[in-house]
Enzyme design. Structure first.
Site, PDB file in Angstrom:
ATOM      1  CG  HIS A  98      -2.018  -1.035   1.109  1.00 20.79           C
ATOM      2  ND1 HIS A  98      -3.153  -1.019   1.893  1.00 20.79           N
ATOM      3  CD2 HIS A  98      -2.150  -2.113   0.285  1.00 20.79           C
ATOM      4  CE1 HIS A  98      -3.925  -2.046   1.569  1.00 20.79           C
ATOM      5  NE2 HIS A  98      -3.341  -2.732   0.604  1.00 20.79           N
ATOM      6  CD  GLU A 100      -2.046   4.238   3.035  1.00 19.90           C
ATOM      7  OE1 GLU A 100      -1.645   3.421   2.180  1.00 19.90           O
ATOM      8  OE2 GLU A 100      -3.242   4.460   3.232  1.00 19.90           O
ATOM      9  CB  CYS A 124      -6.127  -0.667   5.000  1.00 16.69           C
ATOM     10  SG  CYS A 124      -4.410  -1.226   5.057  1.00 16.69           S
ATOM     11  CB  CYS A 127      -1.488   1.402   5.945  1.00 15.44           C
ATOM     12  SG  CYS A 127      -1.017   0.572   4.434  1.00 15.44           S
TER      13      CYS A 127
HETATM   14  N1  5HC Z   1      -5.303   3.363   2.021  1.00 18.84           N
HETATM   15  C1  5HC Z   1      -5.058   2.514   1.004  1.00 18.84           C
HETATM   16  N2  5HC Z   1      -3.841   2.518   0.433  1.00 18.84           N
HETATM   17  C2  5HC Z   1      -3.588   1.697  -0.626  1.00 18.84           C
HETATM   18  O1  5HC Z   1      -2.486   1.729  -1.176  1.00 18.84           O
HETATM   19  N3  5HC Z   1      -4.576   0.855  -1.079  1.00 18.84           N
HETATM   20  C3  5HC Z   1      -4.342   0.051  -2.286  1.00 18.84           C
HETATM   21  C4  5HC Z   1      -4.352  -1.405  -2.212  1.00 18.84           C
HETATM   22  C5  5HC Z   1      -4.881  -1.796  -3.598  1.00 18.84           C
HETATM   23  O2  5HC Z   1      -3.845  -1.685  -4.571  1.00 18.84           O
HETATM   24  C6  5HC Z   1      -5.900  -0.757  -3.852  1.00 18.84           C
HETATM   25  C7  5HC Z   1      -7.283  -1.112  -3.360  1.00 18.84           C
HETATM   26  O3  5HC Z   1      -7.895  -1.847  -4.334  1.00 18.84           O
HETATM   27  P1  5HC Z   1      -9.463  -1.979  -4.423  1.00 18.84           P
HETATM   28  O4  5HC Z   1      -9.884  -2.836  -3.269  1.00 18.84           O
HETATM   29  O5  5HC Z   1     -10.056  -0.576  -4.309  1.00 18.84           O
HETATM   30  O6  5HC Z   1      -9.698  -2.613  -5.760  1.00 18.84           O
HETATM   31  O7  5HC Z   1      -5.420   0.379  -3.165  1.00 18.84           O
HETATM   32  C8  5HC Z   1      -5.785   0.813  -0.502  1.00 18.84           C
HETATM   33  C9  5HC Z   1      -6.069   1.621   0.542  1.00 18.84           C
HETATM   34  C10 5HC Z   1      -7.418   1.595   1.184  1.00 18.84           C
HETATM   35  O8  5HC Z   1      -7.358   1.072   2.443  1.00 18.84           O
HETATM   36 ZN    ZN Z   2      -3.048  -0.122   3.663  1.00 18.12          ZN
END
Ligand code: 5HC
Ligand code: ZN
EC number: 3.5.4.12
Length: 176
Positions: A98, A100, A124, A127
């Site tokens: 992710h 973060e 999430c 993170c």
């Molecule tokens: N805060 C976040 N940072 C992130 O980098 N992500 C990333 C993980 C996945 O590559 C994508 C989420 O994919 P989707 O579930 O919307 O198809 O975003 C997701 C979240 C949300 O929690």
């Molecule tokens: Zn995350």
């Protein structure tokens, strides 16, 4: 990328501005850091959700940026980007780093205690744990499309208990 991040706010209203010919319509710190998070997100190969993060210290210096992507050395052509397969190992879930986490891992300063992280999407739970352990004390988020998810709810519980300040990003453009 939408322009809510940096419409350009009239930042300087001082009379000196007229005397010195200083430009008045420049982006403020929040707009600057969130714009960097948003532009970083545009590097992501994720076809559904692109996320960017920018870590800033108390002196308004950027000490880390990141976006969601596959781990170093794991070609993003080989690992799956989908999420519809019934076999979870054929989805992105277990593989993507992710934004973060990448921003924290990419930090250019050994100590990021007391820093603020600007994120284009609410963090999430995984993170959030890394954010807390890193010593980051403030989270500014742009989008909360995932806020109804259990992961985000767990994040909120932990951030609150850990006394991390959470703030929704707002751009107060002044209409003149
Ligand atoms: N805060 C976040 N940072 C992130 O980098 N992500 C990333 C993980 C996945 O590559 C994508 C989420 O994919 P989707 O579930 O919307 O198809 O975003 C997701 C979240 C949300 O929690
Ligand atoms: Zn995350």
């Amino acid at each position: 990328m939408d322009t809510r991040a940096f419409n350009g706010t009239k930042t300087d209203d001082s009379p000196h501005h007229k005397l010195s010919d200083k430009r008045g319509w420049y982006i403020n710190w929040d707009e600057y850091f969130m714009a960097i998070a948003l532009v970083s997100a545009q590097r992501s190969k994720d076809p559904v959700t692109q996320v960017g993060a920018c870590i800033v210290n108390k002196d308004n210096r950027i000490v880390g940026v990141g976006y969601n992507g596959m781990p170093n050395g794991c070609s993003d052509d080989d690992l799956p980007w989908g999420k519809s397969s019934t076999n979870i190992l054929e989805t992105k879930k277990f593989y993507v780093c992710h934004a973060e986490m990448n921003a924290i891992m990419n930090k250019i300063s050994s100590n990021i205690e007391g820093c603020t992280i600007f994120v284009s999407l609410f963090p999430c739970n995984e993170c959030t744990k890394i954010i807390i352990q890193s010593g980051i004390k403030s989270v500014v988020y742009y989008d909360d499309k995932n806020i109804h998810k259990a992961e985000a709810k767990a994040s909120q519980v932990m951030l609150k208990k850990a006394n991390i300040h959470i703030r929704y990003y707002m751009n107060f453009s002044v209409e003149c």
